[in-house]
Design a protein around this motif. Structure first.
Motif, PDB file in Angstrom:
ATOM      1  N   ILE A   1      41.431  47.363 -33.172  1.00 19.54           N
ATOM      2  CA  ILE A   1      42.659  48.077 -33.572  1.00 19.54           C
ATOM      3  C   ILE A   1      43.841  47.116 -33.613  1.00 19.54           C
ATOM      4  O   ILE A   1      44.680  47.166 -34.516  1.00 19.54           O
ATOM      5  CB  ILE A   1      42.939  49.243 -32.599  1.00 19.54           C
ATOM      6  N   TRP A   2      43.920  46.223 -32.616  1.00 19.47           N
ATOM      7  CA  TRP A   2      45.017  45.234 -32.590  1.00 19.47           C
ATOM      8  C   TRP A   2      44.933  44.301 -33.796  1.00 19.47           C
ATOM      9  O   TRP A   2      45.967  43.947 -34.387  1.00 19.47           O
ATOM     10  CB  TRP A   2      44.932  44.433 -31.295  1.00 19.47           C
ATOM     11  N   TYR A   3      43.750  43.955 -34.200  1.00 21.04           N
ATOM     12  CA  TYR A   3      43.557  43.024 -35.326  1.00 21.04           C
ATOM     13  C   TYR A   3      43.990  43.653 -36.650  1.00 21.04           C
ATOM     14  O   TYR A   3      44.586  42.979 -37.508  1.00 21.04           O
ATOM     15  CB  TYR A   3      42.087  42.589 -35.387  1.00 21.04           C
ATOM     16  N   ILE A   4      43.703  44.945 -36.825  1.00 21.54           N
ATOM     17  CA  ILE A   4      44.011  45.583 -38.109  1.00 21.54           C
ATOM     18  C   ILE A   4      45.405  46.237 -38.127  1.00 21.54           C
ATOM     19  O   ILE A   4      45.787  46.842 -39.134  1.00 21.54           O
ATOM     20  CB  ILE A   4      42.962  46.658 -38.461  1.00 21.54           C
ATOM     21  N   SER A   5      46.166  46.112 -37.037  1.00 25.08           N
ATOM     22  CA  SER A   5      47.476  46.772 -36.971  1.00 25.08           C
ATOM     23  C   SER A   5      48.435  46.337 -38.079  1.00 25.08           C
ATOM     24  O   SER A   5      49.136  47.197 -38.634  1.00 25.08           O
ATOM     25  CB  SER A   5      48.109  46.547 -35.596  1.00 25.08           C
TER      26      SER A   5
ATOM     27  N   ALA B   1      32.426  47.721 -22.527  1.00 23.19           N
ATOM     28  CA  ALA B   1      31.997  47.119 -23.793  1.00 23.19           C
ATOM     29  C   ALA B   1      32.677  47.792 -24.984  1.00 23.19           C
ATOM     30  O   ALA B   1      33.176  47.120 -25.903  1.00 23.19           O
ATOM     31  CB  ALA B   1      30.478  47.224 -23.916  1.00 23.19           C
ATOM     32  N   PHE B   2      32.717  49.136 -24.962  1.00 22.80           N
ATOM     33  CA  PHE B   2      33.262  49.852 -26.117  1.00 22.80           C
ATOM     34  C   PHE B   2      34.772  49.625 -26.264  1.00 22.80           C
ATOM     35  O   PHE B   2      35.254  49.243 -27.332  1.00 22.80           O
ATOM     36  CB  PHE B   2      32.974  51.349 -25.974  1.00 22.80           C
ATOM     37  N   TYR B   3      35.528  49.853 -25.186  1.00 25.49           N
ATOM     38  CA  TYR B   3      36.983  49.760 -25.297  1.00 25.49           C
ATOM     39  C   TYR B   3      37.467  48.327 -25.454  1.00 25.49           C
ATOM     40  O   TYR B   3      38.536  48.100 -26.031  1.00 25.49           O
ATOM     41  CB  TYR B   3      37.638  50.424 -24.082  1.00 25.49           C
ATOM     42  N   SER B   4      36.710  47.356 -24.968  1.00 26.74           N
ATOM     43  CA  SER B   4      37.095  45.960 -25.185  1.00 26.74           C
ATOM     44  C   SER B   4      37.024  45.619 -26.675  1.00 26.74           C
ATOM     45  O   SER B   4      37.964  45.053 -27.258  1.00 26.74           O
ATOM     46  CB  SER B   4      36.190  45.024 -24.385  1.00 26.74           C
ATOM     47  N   VAL B   5      35.918  45.988 -27.286  1.00 32.21           N
ATOM     48  CA  VAL B   5      35.737  45.690 -28.717  1.00 32.21           C
ATOM     49  C   VAL B   5      36.689  46.543 -29.561  1.00 32.21           C
ATOM     50  O   VAL B   5      37.357  46.039 -30.470  1.00 32.21           O
ATOM     51  CB  VAL B   5      34.268  45.934 -29.133  1.00 32.21           C
ATOM     52  N   PHE B   6      36.776  47.841 -29.241  1.00 36.27           N
ATOM     53  CA  PHE B   6      37.562  48.746 -30.067  1.00 36.27           C
ATOM     54  C   PHE B   6      39.058  48.430 -30.001  1.00 36.27           C
ATOM     55  O   PHE B   6      39.758  48.451 -31.020  1.00 36.27           O
ATOM     56  CB  PHE B   6      37.309  50.185 -29.610  1.00 36.27           C
TER      57      PHE B   6
ATOM     58  N   MET C   1      49.691  50.579 -31.901  1.00 34.32           N
ATOM     59  CA  MET C   1      48.502  49.797 -32.193  1.00 34.32           C
ATOM     60  C   MET C   1      48.626  48.363 -31.687  1.00 34.32           C
ATOM     61  O   MET C   1      47.636  47.723 -31.357  1.00 34.32           O
ATOM     62  CB  MET C   1      48.227  49.795 -33.690  1.00 34.32           C
ATOM     63  N   ARG C   2      49.859  47.855 -31.609  1.00 31.27           N
ATOM     64  CA  ARG C   2      50.055  46.493 -31.137  1.00 31.27           C
ATOM     65  C   ARG C   2      49.749  46.365 -29.654  1.00 31.27           C
ATOM     66  O   ARG C   2      49.499  45.272 -29.160  1.00 31.27           O
ATOM     67  CB  ARG C   2      51.494  46.062 -31.416  1.00 31.27           C
ATOM     68  N   PHE C   3      49.805  47.488 -28.930  1.00 30.21           N
ATOM     69  CA  PHE C   3      49.544  47.457 -27.492  1.00 30.21           C
ATOM     70  C   PHE C   3      48.151  47.996 -27.159  1.00 30.21           C
ATOM     71  O   PHE C   3      47.895  48.359 -26.015  1.00 30.21           O
ATOM     72  CB  PHE C   3      50.608  48.291 -26.763  1.00 30.21           C
ATOM     73  N   SER C   4      47.287  48.055 -28.153  1.00 31.18           N
ATOM     74  CA  SER C   4      45.953  48.619 -27.915  1.00 31.18           C
ATOM     75  C   SER C   4      45.152  47.844 -26.866  1.00 31.18           C
ATOM     76  O   SER C   4      44.426  48.485 -26.082  1.00 31.18           O
ATOM     77  CB  SER C   4      45.174  48.693 -29.235  1.00 31.18           C
ATOM     78  N   PRO C   5      45.201  46.498 -26.777  1.00 29.76           N
ATOM     79  CA  PRO C   5      44.454  45.833 -25.694  1.00 29.76           C
ATOM     80  C   PRO C   5      44.914  46.269 -24.310  1.00 29.76           C
ATOM     81  O   PRO C   5      44.088  46.437 -23.393  1.00 29.76           O
ATOM     82  CB  PRO C   5      44.740  44.344 -25.939  1.00 29.76           C
ATOM     83  N   ILE C   6      46.224  46.481 -24.154  1.00 26.11           N
ATOM     84  CA  ILE C   6      46.740  46.930 -22.855  1.00 26.11           C
ATOM     85  C   ILE C   6      46.257  48.346 -22.563  1.00 26.11           C
ATOM     86  O   ILE C   6      45.833  48.658 -21.434  1.00 26.11           O
ATOM     87  CB  ILE C   6      48.277  46.870 -22.850  1.00 26.11           C
ATOM     88  N   LEU C   7      46.310  49.210 -23.567  1.00 26.18           N
ATOM     89  CA  LEU C   7      45.834  50.577 -23.378  1.00 26.18           C
ATOM     90  C   LEU C   7      44.336  50.612 -23.077  1.00 26.18           C
ATOM     91  O   LEU C   7      43.877  51.402 -22.245  1.00 26.18           O
ATOM     92  CB  LEU C   7      46.142  51.407 -24.632  1.00 26.18           C
ATOM     93  N   GLY C   8      43.561  49.731 -23.763  1.00 24.92           N
ATOM     94  CA  GLY C   8      42.128  49.652 -23.491  1.00 24.92           C
ATOM     95  C   GLY C   8      41.853  49.231 -22.063  1.00 24.92           C
ATOM     96  O   GLY C   8      40.956  49.779 -21.392  1.00 24.92           O
ATOM     97  N   PHE C   9      42.642  48.262 -21.563  1.00 22.48           N
ATOM     98  CA  PHE C   9      42.480  47.821 -20.175  1.00 22.48           C
ATOM     99  C   PHE C   9      42.786  48.960 -19.199  1.00 22.48           C
ATOM    100  O   PHE C   9      42.095  49.134 -18.186  1.00 22.48           O
ATOM    101  CB  PHE C   9      43.398  46.630 -19.905  1.00 22.48           C
ATOM    102  N   LEU C  10      43.838  49.756 -19.496  1.00 23.20           N
ATOM    103  CA  LEU C  10      44.181  50.864 -18.613  1.00 23.20           C
ATOM    104  C   LEU C  10      43.075  51.922 -18.587  1.00 23.20           C
ATOM    105  O   LEU C  10      42.782  52.492 -17.526  1.00 23.20           O
ATOM    106  CB  LEU C  10      45.501  51.500 -19.077  1.00 23.20           C
TER     107      LEU C  10
END
Length: 345
Positions: free
Chosen positions: A38-42, A29-34, A1-10
């Motif tokens: 996820i990173w925020y609530i990890s 739009a969806f994966y940027s927000v999502f 979950m800590r790497f969710s922004p990187i996974l979203g970018f991929l």
């Protein structure tokens, strides 16, 4: 979950290979927000129990799958296609996430149990070591306390007082030596590294221990057919093999022969120590006036041997021990060969 922004970018990156269209911008739009959500609530998510984390991950996946299905269903007319889409988006993804989450949680539990087991084993070893150290230190301290009480007697002459003070000093030095051995065992520090001539160092150690060998009626023979250089701390090397050879000599209560030999291969040098204890007949034992019992083990006993093996590991050496009836105990110590020394004949 800590790497969710990187996974979203991929995910967004690979989606771009399918074309820059409306679907692509929806994905951005969806994966940027999502992913940032996820990173925020990890931190909060990691504090949950294992079962709650599995349910939460599965529930989030189910909600997203229903949203995607609802969006796609607007463009689907055939009921058959709708059923296939329902299975593909509502059944398969949540089920897959639930299975993966379960596997991850089980793996985490196994790692935690392994770490806990290691900690418990270390605590047990520390308790045993503490008991051994307490026993070793208690003897000299008890002796010192006894002689200190004798010093309180006013009738002691100067010679006895001096003798008692000398005994007290020796006993306190013994206690200090035990503590130093414990510190060495806990964390052997190789203070300096230098080239050590195996034959030269072992010869020096044997000379130091020759009086002890004579006292125990032990004949020390050497066979330095192979010689070489290793890298290590000279003082620690001496301490290690003085402890090992001393333990072997003292364990042969009936006397015997101690054979020390060296052999070398292309990559390592081996120091072999073999003890051959003399076996006395009943008639010889009776002639001595008291029975002799051997308490020797194949790897020696006491804190000194533990210190020796701790130093051996710090110098990246290994040991192999073999015990055979009639041949005694053979201990082989393996060191990495630094360079071979040519012997002069």
């Amino acid at each position: 979950m800590r790497f969710s922004p990187i996974l979203g970018f991929l995910v967004i990156f690979f989606r771009a290979f399918h074309g820059i269209d409306v679907g692509f911008f929806i994905a951005v739009a969806f994966y940027s927000v999502f992913s940032f959500f996820i990173w925020y609530i990890s931190p909060w998510f990691l504090k949950l129990t294992s079962n709650i984390r599995i349910l939460f991950s599965t529930g989030i996946t189910l909600l997203i799958s229903i949203g995607i299905l609802f969006t796609l269903a607007l463009n689907i007319v055939s009921p058959d296609q709708l059923l296939d889409m329902f299975i593909a988006y509502v059944v398969v993804p949540p089920l897959g996430v639930a299975m993966l989450s379960y596997v991850i949680e089980v793996r985490e539990k196994i790692q935690q149990l392994q770490q806990q087991l290691i900690i418990e084993e270390k605590l047990a070893a520390v308790e045993q070591m503490g008991a051994a150290i307490s026993h070793e230190i208690r003897n000299p301290l008890t002796t010192a306390i006894g002689f200190i009480e004798l010093l309180d007697q006013g009738s002691l002459d100067k010679d006895k007082r001096t003798k008692y003070l000398s005994i007290i000093k020796d006993e306190l030095d013994s206690a200090e030596s035990i503590i130093q051995d414990y510190l060495t065992f806990s964390k052997p520090i190789i203070e300096s590294t230098e080239e050590l001539d195996i034959q030269k160092e072992l010869t020096h150690i044997i000379k130091l221990l020759q009086p002890l060998a004579n006292y125990h009626s032990v004949k020390v023979t050497t066979d330095f057919s192979s010689n070489g250089m290793i890298q290590g701390d000279q003082s620690k090397f001496h301490q290690c093999f003085i402890n090992i050879i001393k333990s072997s000599i003292e364990s042969m209560l009936q006397g015997g022969t101690l054979v020390i030999k060296t052999t070398a291969t292309q990559s390592k040098i081996i120091i072999a120590i073999q003890d051959k204890e003399t076996v006395l007949s009943n008639e010889q034992i009776n002639r001595l006036g008291e029975p002799h019992y051997s308490t020797k083990g194949p790897t020696g006993t006491g804190l000194n041997m533990m210190v020796a093996y701790s130093i051996l590991r710090a110098m990246r050496g290994t040991i192999e021990v073999q015990s055979e009836i009639g041949k005694g105990t053979i201990s082989q110590f393996h060191f990495k060969l630094h360079k071979t020394k040519v012997q002069k004949r």
